[in-house]
Write an enzyme that holds these catalytic residues in place. Structure first.
Site, PDB file in Angstrom:
ATOM      1  N   GLU A  45       0.834  -1.201   0.000  1.00 43.58           N
ATOM      2  CA  GLU A  45       0.000   0.000   0.000  1.00 43.58           C
ATOM      3  C   GLU A  45       0.874   1.258   0.000  1.00 43.58           C
ATOM      4  OE1 GLU A  45      -3.768   1.686   2.681  1.00 43.58           O
ATOM      5  OE2 GLU A  45      -2.587  -0.039   3.351  1.00 43.58           O
ATOM      6  N   LYS A 114      -9.154   2.721  -2.490  1.00 43.32           N
ATOM      7  CA  LYS A 114      -9.478   1.958  -1.283  1.00 43.32           C
ATOM      8  C   LYS A 114     -10.913   2.229  -0.869  1.00 43.32           C
ATOM      9  CE  LYS A 114      -7.346   1.049   3.267  1.00 43.32           C
ATOM     10  NZ  LYS A 114      -6.167   1.390   4.097  1.00 43.32           N
ATOM     11  N   CYS A 168      -5.722  -3.289   1.864  1.00 39.54           N
ATOM     12  CA  CYS A 168      -5.570  -3.405   3.316  1.00 39.54           C
ATOM     13  C   CYS A 168      -6.875  -3.605   4.080  1.00 39.54           C
ATOM     14  CB  CYS A 168      -4.813  -2.200   3.853  1.00 39.54           C
ATOM     15  SG  CYS A 168      -4.119  -2.496   5.521  1.00 39.54           S
TER      16      CYS A 168
END
Length: 635
Positions: A45, A114, A168
């Site tokens: 990330e 994200k 994530c």
């Protein structure tokens, strides 16, 4: 190659906000992945800038540097077929998104933001980034070009290779985006992460990755930030792993002060076939996605993956012990239910001194232990015939005496000779008639004795024999309850060896039974030695079990099964030997379906079973020619 896709997951050396340094190390790892013919390499990330930049994400200087870093990455990849997924902050319509960018051959092919932006103790990403969960059907301008942008992107290659991307925290939510990506056809899921290290978190993280890969029936690659990130309040260990359908294929080492990259070959074809056979997967919600076509991806030239030669048998002794205990429990529970339902107090078994009848007796004995019944109500019948040797007969007697069950001896030679006279067969002709008369005589005795005693006949045949049709129709093929029917021959050996530890009083005889060649003992012995060895006639059971597993479990075509078997047994059998026995397996599997179509009840113990009432529904007259043709045409 046969539906395998090589995936790389990398943790580059990183310095917070030192974009040029970060990019250089990413390019080095990207080159390594390309040299290994990886289809894609996954980075952590925000890998371009570093994850822990904090309020530096507000700074124009950082974003200018990120732009330069992306330009350098694109330039380095102009002639590179290996795609890369990198993490970077992306401005769009006055908002800052934490994004994954897919790069290939000098192009940015798509950008995925994200979805779940954390706001808790360790991370306060909402201070800098907004959620991209609602971003669909949009584009973003990067490097002067309009690029697909949104959470509705899937990236497609050839032969079923389709990538989905999440970042994530997305994985840690109740329903991760990757679940919907898988339902929409993504076979490989990628996660760019920044997961800090606290006690116990590593194990939980691995379980998340493994479980999600199993739930989605997918490959799952995970790459988390390494030690170069800021340690102001937390530490990043650089966890990197690749899983497939619940199995961890590769995992790197944490807390390395250097770059690392791991590789795994994911079996996309197997995943697709498993999804076809799982009705619950097909019932899932399919959300709309845009499909981005990738340039041609590299193809692997040699498989870099362990292929287990004994897929039914756990490799670790501790796992084997656990598996044996569970199978024994399943067998006992199944037989207990059947006995209680029909009110039978007696079980009748034919005992030969071989592996299968030994396991059937042991499972029956365990059932009586659980039910607190007298083992004398287990009536074992040894029926010596034309091929019986002293060794197997003595072992049958010792086994029964050691367990304290009732033993009866009924010699079948006279009855078989009378039957030969009745049907006009010369007993000097050792044909299939000679063999099957013995098998059917034994079954008749067992059935009639069970009727006389008010009991049931417990069958001894196993899964491997069922697959090959290696039984006499209405002979040992038939029973009143087939307790071994879900267990392959390769696993039966370990079950019997395990019971030798459970029942030490019979361990010596069990070990001698294990050392005895597998045989139906239907042909006369020479000097009291077994002459009819099953594996010499029909082939090694370890090969047939391997063929069965891959054909049923993943629907693999014969050419792929041959390829996998060469990888698994390369040092033991050559290609032509494997190919020859695979032909035998295919022809017998197809031609002997009629025996499976009327097989007796018996418990399923693993993911592969051949019951016509549940797991395997095949016409008895299906043709095998297309399978043989595919095998012959394989490279």
């Amino acid at each position: 190659m046969y539906g395998f896709c090589r995936v790389a997951a990398a943790v580059p050396k990183v310095r917070v906000a030192k974009v040029g340094f970060n990019v250089d190390h990413m390019i080095d790892l990207w080159k390594i992945a390309a040299e290994q013919n990886a289809a894609i390499i996954l980075f952590p990330e925000l890998s371009v800038s570093g994850y822990s930049c904090g309020d530096l994400f507000y700074q124009q200087a950082l974003h200018i540097a990120v732009g330069r870093g992306l330009e350098k990455l694109l330039k380095a990849s102009q002639s590179c077929a290996t795609a890369a997924v990198v993490g970077a902050p992306v401005w769009h319509l006055g908002r800052l998104y934490n994004c994954a960018l897919l790069l290939q051959e000098g192009k940015i092919l798509g950008v995925v933001p994200k979805t779940y932006v954390p706001e808790h103790k360790e991370y306060y990403e909402k201070r800098w980034f907004v959620s991209g969960g609602s971003v669909t059907n949009e584009t973003v301008t990067l490097m002067g070009e309009e690029v697909p942008f949104g959470t509705d992107l899937l990236f497609c290659g050839k032969e079923g290779v389709k990538f989905g991307i999440e970042i994530c925290e997305d994985l840690w939510t109740v329903v991760p985006p990757s679940s919907y990506q898988a339902l929409a056809g993504a076979t490989i899921l990628l996660n760019l992460s920044a997961s800090d290290e606290i006690v116990g978190k590593s194990e939980y993280r691995a379980s998340l990755v493994g479980t999600q890969s199993a739930r989605c029936m997918a490959g799952y690659a995970y790459a988390s930030c390494g030690m170069g990130e800021s340690s102001t309040d937390v530490v990043f260990g650089g966890d990197v792993m690749i899983a497939e359908n619940g199995a961890m294929l590769e995992r790197g080492e944490r807390f390395l002060d250097e770059s690392q990259v791991i590789f795994a070959d994911i079996d996309v074809q197997r995943l697709e076939t498993m999804r076809l056979s799982e009705g619950s997967f097909a019932d899932g919600e399919i959300r709309p996605y845009r499909h981005v076509r990738l340039f041609d991806l590299p193809e692997i030239k040699q498989l870099n993956r362990f292929v287990d030669p004994h897929p039914f048998v756990p490799s670790k002794k501790s796992e084997r012990t656990k598996r044996c205990r569970e199978i024994f429990a399943i067998q006992a529970a199944a037989l207990q239910k059947r006995l209680e339902h029909i009110g039978s107090k007696v079980c009748v078994l034919g005992i030969s001194g071989g592996l299968d009848s030994t396991l059937a007796l042991l499972a029956t004995y365990r059932t009586f232990e659980i039910m607190r019944r007298d083992p004398k109500d287990i009536v074992c019948v040894t029926m010596p015939g034309f091929g019986t040797t002293e060794r197997t007969l003595e072992n049958a007697v010792k086994l029964c005496e050691g367990l304290g069950v009732t033993l009866r001896r009924i010699d079948i030679t006279e009855a078989c000779m009378e039957h030969f006279r009745q049907i006009g067969h010369d007993p000097k002709e050792h044909t299939i008639v000679y063999e099957n008369v013995q098998a059917r005589e034994r079954t008749q005795i067992l059935m009639d004795l069970a009727n006389k005693l008010g009991g049931i006949v417990v069958g001894t045949g196993d899964l491997s024999e069922s697959a090959l049709g290696w039984s006499t129709y209405n002979g040992d093929h038939m029973s009143m309850y087939a307790i071994n029917v879900g267990i392959p021959k390769t696993l039966i050996r370990y079950l019997v060896a395990w019971t030798a530890e459970v029942y030490p009083e019979i361990s010596d005889v069990l070990h001698d039974i294990l050392a005895t060649p597998v045989s139906p003992e239907l042909l006369p012995p020479k000097e009291d030695k077994i002459v009819q060895k099953t594996e010499e006639e029909v082939g090694p059971y370890e090969l047939h079990d391997f063929f069965l597993y891959h054909m049923i479990k993943s629907g693999a075509r014969p050419g792929k099964i041959l390829f996998l078997a060469q990888s698994a047994f390369g040092g033991k059998y050559d290609r032509e030997t494997i190919k020859g026995w695979l032909k035998v397996f295919l022809r017998r599997f197809f031609s002997q379906q009629f025996k499976r179509s009327c097989m007796p009840d018996g418990p399923k113990v693993g993911t592969i079973a051949l019951s016509p009432r549940g797991d395997w529904r095949m016409p008895s007259d299906a043709e095998v020619e297309e399978w043989i043709k595919e095998l012959e045409e394989s490279e």
